[in-house]
Design an enzyme around this catalytic site. Structure first.
Site, mmCIF file in Angstrom:
data_model
loop_
_atom_site.group_PDB
_atom_site.id
_atom_site.type_symbol
_atom_site.label_atom_id
_atom_site.label_comp_id
_atom_site.label_asym_id
_atom_site.label_seq_id
_atom_site.Cartn_x
_atom_site.Cartn_y
_atom_site.Cartn_z
ATOM 1 C CG HIS A 43 -10.103 1.230 0.371
ATOM 2 N ND1 HIS A 43 -9.946 1.396 1.720
ATOM 3 C CD2 HIS A 43 -9.015 1.797 -0.187
ATOM 4 C CE1 HIS A 43 -8.826 2.048 1.974
ATOM 5 N NE2 HIS A 43 -8.238 2.320 0.829
ATOM 6 C CG ASN A 49 -5.281 1.317 4.030
ATOM 7 O OD1 ASN A 49 -5.224 1.045 5.225
ATOM 8 N ND2 ASN A 49 -5.420 2.532 3.592
ATOM 9 C CD GLU A 109 -5.194 6.771 4.631
ATOM 10 O OE1 GLU A 109 -5.787 5.730 4.272
ATOM 11 O OE2 GLU A 109 -4.891 7.663 3.844
HETATM 12 P P1 FAE Z 1 -6.917 -2.089 -9.922
HETATM 13 O O1 FAE Z 1 -5.642 -1.777 -9.232
HETATM 14 O O2 FAE Z 1 -8.039 -1.114 -9.830
HETATM 15 O O3 FAE Z 1 -6.563 -2.347 -11.449
HETATM 16 C C1 FAE Z 1 -7.531 -2.547 -12.435
HETATM 17 C C2 FAE Z 1 -6.947 -2.125 -13.773
HETATM 18 O O4 FAE Z 1 -7.774 -2.605 -14.817
HETATM 19 C C3 FAE Z 1 -6.848 -0.618 -13.964
HETATM 20 O O5 FAE Z 1 -5.570 -0.280 -14.421
HETATM 21 C C4 FAE Z 1 -7.921 -0.306 -15.000
HETATM 22 O O6 FAE Z 1 -7.598 0.795 -15.846
HETATM 23 C C5 FAE Z 1 -7.951 -1.594 -15.784
HETATM 24 N N1 FAE Z 1 -9.232 -1.850 -16.458
HETATM 25 C C6 FAE Z 1 -10.467 -1.724 -15.952
HETATM 26 N N2 FAE Z 1 -11.399 -2.096 -16.834
HETATM 27 C C7 FAE Z 1 -10.710 -2.505 -17.964
HETATM 28 C C8 FAE Z 1 -11.110 -3.006 -19.224
HETATM 29 N N3 FAE Z 1 -12.402 -3.212 -19.516
HETATM 30 N N4 FAE Z 1 -10.150 -3.279 -20.138
HETATM 31 C C9 FAE Z 1 -8.846 -3.082 -19.845
HETATM 32 N N5 FAE Z 1 -8.413 -2.599 -18.655
HETATM 33 C C10 FAE Z 1 -9.346 -2.330 -17.719
HETATM 34 O O7 FAE Z 1 -7.493 -3.494 -9.459
HETATM 35 N N6 FAE Z 1 -5.125 0.570 -1.082
HETATM 36 C C11 FAE Z 1 -4.224 0.260 -0.128
HETATM 37 O O8 FAE Z 1 -4.075 -0.913 0.225
HETATM 38 N N7 FAE Z 1 -3.454 1.244 0.444
HETATM 39 C C12 FAE Z 1 -3.591 2.563 0.117
HETATM 40 O O9 FAE Z 1 -2.867 3.423 0.651
HETATM 41 C C13 FAE Z 1 -4.574 2.909 -0.850
HETATM 42 N N8 FAE Z 1 -4.783 4.199 -1.203
HETATM 43 C C14 FAE Z 1 -5.637 4.500 -2.247
HETATM 44 C C15 FAE Z 1 -5.750 5.812 -2.688
HETATM 45 C C16 FAE Z 1 -6.506 6.092 -3.826
HETATM 46 C C17 FAE Z 1 -6.627 7.523 -4.294
HETATM 47 C C18 FAE Z 1 -7.167 5.053 -4.530
HETATM 48 C C19 FAE Z 1 -7.967 5.335 -5.766
HETATM 49 C C20 FAE Z 1 -7.070 3.750 -4.086
HETATM 50 C C21 FAE Z 1 -6.311 3.455 -2.944
HETATM 51 N N9 FAE Z 1 -6.164 2.146 -2.494
HETATM 52 C C22 FAE Z 1 -5.297 1.855 -1.479
HETATM 53 C C23 FAE Z 1 -6.931 1.045 -3.106
HETATM 54 C C24 FAE Z 1 -6.080 0.163 -4.028
HETATM 55 O O10 FAE Z 1 -5.331 0.945 -4.929
HETATM 56 C C25 FAE Z 1 -7.037 -0.792 -4.765
HETATM 57 O O11 FAE Z 1 -7.671 -1.583 -3.775
HETATM 58 C C26 FAE Z 1 -6.307 -1.694 -5.731
HETATM 59 O O12 FAE Z 1 -5.642 -0.941 -6.716
HETATM 60 C C27 FAE Z 1 -7.286 -2.656 -6.411
HETATM 61 O O13 FAE Z 1 -6.526 -3.617 -7.116
HETATM 62 P P2 FAE Z 1 -7.184 -4.507 -8.256
HETATM 63 O O14 FAE Z 1 -6.194 -5.513 -8.685
HETATM 64 O O15 FAE Z 1 -8.506 -4.976 -7.790
#
Ligand code: FAE
Length: 543
Positions: free
Chosen positions: A479, A517, A394
């Site tokens: 990721h 991503n 990227e």
């Molecule tokens: P996620 O979105 O991490 O959600 C998990 C949720 O569960 C969170 O809100 C937590 O606070 C909550 N949680 C955790 N533990 C607990 C608990 N014990 N009790 C209650 N709540 C809890 O999960 N991906 C892309 O495809 N494109 C991008 O451009 C991209 N850029 C990124 C930039 C940054 C800075 C970051 C950090 C990540 C990026 N990602 C990107 C990765 C993407 O956001 C990530 O893969 C997804 O958000 C993961 O999705 P999940 O559903 O696994």
């Protein structure tokens, strides 16, 4: 209002109303049916979802549509209320407590500029939107709040290459994924494409055009990257017609405008079904089996992040959408403390950082990247089919507001190494086992690509960005993937082995790598799994 009469947009409108009124009233409970949400404890709920990220949001919408009363528990805040500066989120240039989850100082991925510690700042300790979880050898960035990672990510919405998807998840039917679930996910996420004509002339992507020129000079291919940031809004930002967000240094600590984060899409639609309630600042700490399903121990925090209440919530069916680290930790803790003792040895295995490597190149003085840089990437270097050094890089912004003669990249490499987690009773946490040796392949692959670009352009690496003199930073990941791998810790649809009614629905299902991503893959896989689970696991009619 145009469009609110169609069922979907009426539903979304109701969802927005629920989110806005909860924000206005300072409530942590978000619902369109306040009476139904009034009693979170005592009764056995039909379904609980842990987290509100991608997998969780998909699951909530589809359960809600099917008429299943569903409670979502999210440890982070609802990000809808403006702070004293009138903004919901703070910018990267002026971070405050809203930036990071319960820390006294920001921990941005770029640690230094010209070896100086000028990027990070002391802040008040607060339940902010970005977390950085440090393990030995690897730090993991995560979104915290209603919307999970969608609140802080770069919005790049990339469908993986089919051949690689088939390699990573061989038990999943690719025809179904590419014919049905990827299109369903990209439509529901509101994915859009940059106007190529505007891209060629705008200021916002001068930095990307420069990196493209340098890549092409090395004989490499570049490709536009779809996004969930509204490119039309970005165009109007540059034209001075709307408040700036992507052009105002807003990315990893949240965007005040323009971003189609999950609270604007899946979660709003889920709330609008009338069957879904979200409780923010509720962290699930423990899971145990009980006669009626699963009993959860939940900690409620106040706005300062202090735990102020301990609740017990019972549910017939439990969906884990707490992300790779969150869901894995919950099941490891449950297995090793004996509350779900039948969980097998696959729990905590198959983790990877999606081969993430960050690298910067020093540009010649005549090669300007521009002072105005869109925080939302729109272009990538696609060398994934290189047989020796597969990389998808990227072209990343450095939205500092000044010319830095720096081209930055987040490279995704193909690294077969996998880490694993173990439960540490002393800290009651899951510890990741990943070491520098395991990251070497990623650096070799990224180095091969960027050496080529440097050779073709007479440029060098920047060695001032990561706190020491390294050129390649692979000690953090955006990721995190794996830990509860599909077909190993769960069956082929995310049902946890040995525990009927317990499901995994997030990035922990994917074994360590997607080649791009990951959020579109997580979303599409959750769409596929919940469709099957709704069709097969509810033996009595629901709703
Ligand atoms: P996620 O979105 O991490 O959600 C998990 C949720 O569960 C969170 O809100 C937590 O606070 C909550 N949680 C955790 N533990 C607990 C608990 N014990 N009790 C209650 N709540 C809890 O999960 N991906 C892309 O495809 N494109 C991008 O451009 C991209 N850029 C990124 C930039 C940054 C800075 C970051 C950090 C990540 C990026 N990602 C990107 C990765 C993407 O956001 C990530 O893969 C997804 O958000 C993961 O999705 P999940 O559903 O696994």
């Amino acid at each position: 209002m145009a469009g609110v009469t169609s069922p979907l947009s009426r539903r979304r409108f109701l969802g927005f109303a629920a989110l806005n009124s909860a924000a206005l009233l300072g409530l942590n409970t978000i619902t369109t049916a306040p009476a139904a949400a009034a009693k979170p404890t005592g009764d056995v709920l039909p379904a609980v979802i842990v987290g509100t990220g991608y997998g969780a949001a998909v699951t909530a919408l589809r359960l809600g549509e099917a008429g299943v009363p569903t409670l979502m528990l999210e440890m982070g805040r609802l990000w809808d209320t403006p702070g004293e500066d009138g903004n919901v989120f703070c910018s990267m240039l002026r971070p405050d407590g809203r930036a990071m989850w319960l820390k006294n100082r920001t921990r941005a991925p770029l640690a230094s500029l010209l070896w100086m510690d000028v990027i990070n700042h002391d802040t008040e300790r607060y339940p902010g939107v970005l977390d950085r979880v440090d393990h030995d050898g690897m730090s993991v960035y995560l979104g915290r709040g209603v919307g999970g990672g969608s609140l802080v990510n770069g919005a790049m919405a990339v469908v993986p290459k089919r051949s690689y998807f088939e390699e990573v998840l061989p038990s999943v039917d690719p025809d179904e994924m590419y014919g049905r679930y990827f299109p369903r996910a990209t439509a529901a996420l509101g994915v859009n494409h940059v106007d190529p004509e505007w891209f060629e002339t705008c200021e916002s992507y001068q930095y990307a055009r420069l990196s493209r020129e340098h890549a092409h000079r090395a004989g490499l291919t570049t490709t536009f990257v779809p996004s969930v940031y509204d490119f039309d809004y970005l165009r109007r930002e540059e034209a001075g017609e709307v408040p700036r967000s992507a052009l105002a240094g807003e990315v990893i600590y949240g965007n005040n405008h323009g971003k189609r984060s999950l609270d604007k899409t899946y979660l709003a639609d889920a709330l609008g079904t009338g069957n879904v309630t979200i409780r923010a600042l509720h962290e699930v700490r423990a899971i145990r089996r009980d006669a009626r399903g699963y009993a959860l121990t939940v900690h409620r925090r106040d706005e300062t992040g202090e735990v102020v209440e301990r609740l017990e919530i019972a549910t017939e069916r439990l969906f884990l959408g707490a992300g790779s680290l969150g869901s894995t930790e919950l099941l490891l803790r449950a297995r090793d403390t004996g509350t779900l003792p039948e969980l097998g040895p696959e729990i905590g295995q198959g983790w990877g950082p999606n081969g993430n490597v960050m690298v910067g190149r020093a540009n010649h003085v005549w090669d300007s990247t521009g002072r105005t840089q869109s925080g939302m990437p729109a272009l990538g270097i696609d060398a994934w089919d290189d047989p020796e050094h597969p990389v998808f890089a990227e072209i990343a912004p450095v939205p500092a507001g000044v010319e830095l003669w720096l081209s930055l990249y987040l490279a995704i490499t193909k690294n077969p190494e996998r880490g694993h987690f173990s439960y540490d009773p002393a800290t009651d946490t899951a510890r990741l086992h990943w070491n520098a040796e395991q990251g070497k392949t990623s650096i070799q692959q990224a180095k091969a690509l960027f050496d080529k670009i440097n050779r073709a352009n007479g440029t060098t690496y920047r060695t001032d960005l990561f706190g020491d003199t390294r050129a390649f930073e692979n000690r953090f990941t955006y990721h995190p993937l794996g830990g509860l791998v599909l077909g190993a810790a769960t069956d082929d649809w995310g049902r946890v082995r040995g525990y009927p009614g317990l499901y995994v629905t997030d990035g922990s299902l994917i074994p360590g790598s997607t080649g791009v991503n990951p959020f579109v893959t997580i979303t599409a896989l959750a769409e596929r799994n919940v469709e099957r689970i709704l069709a097969e696991d509810w033996t009595t009619p629901v709703g």
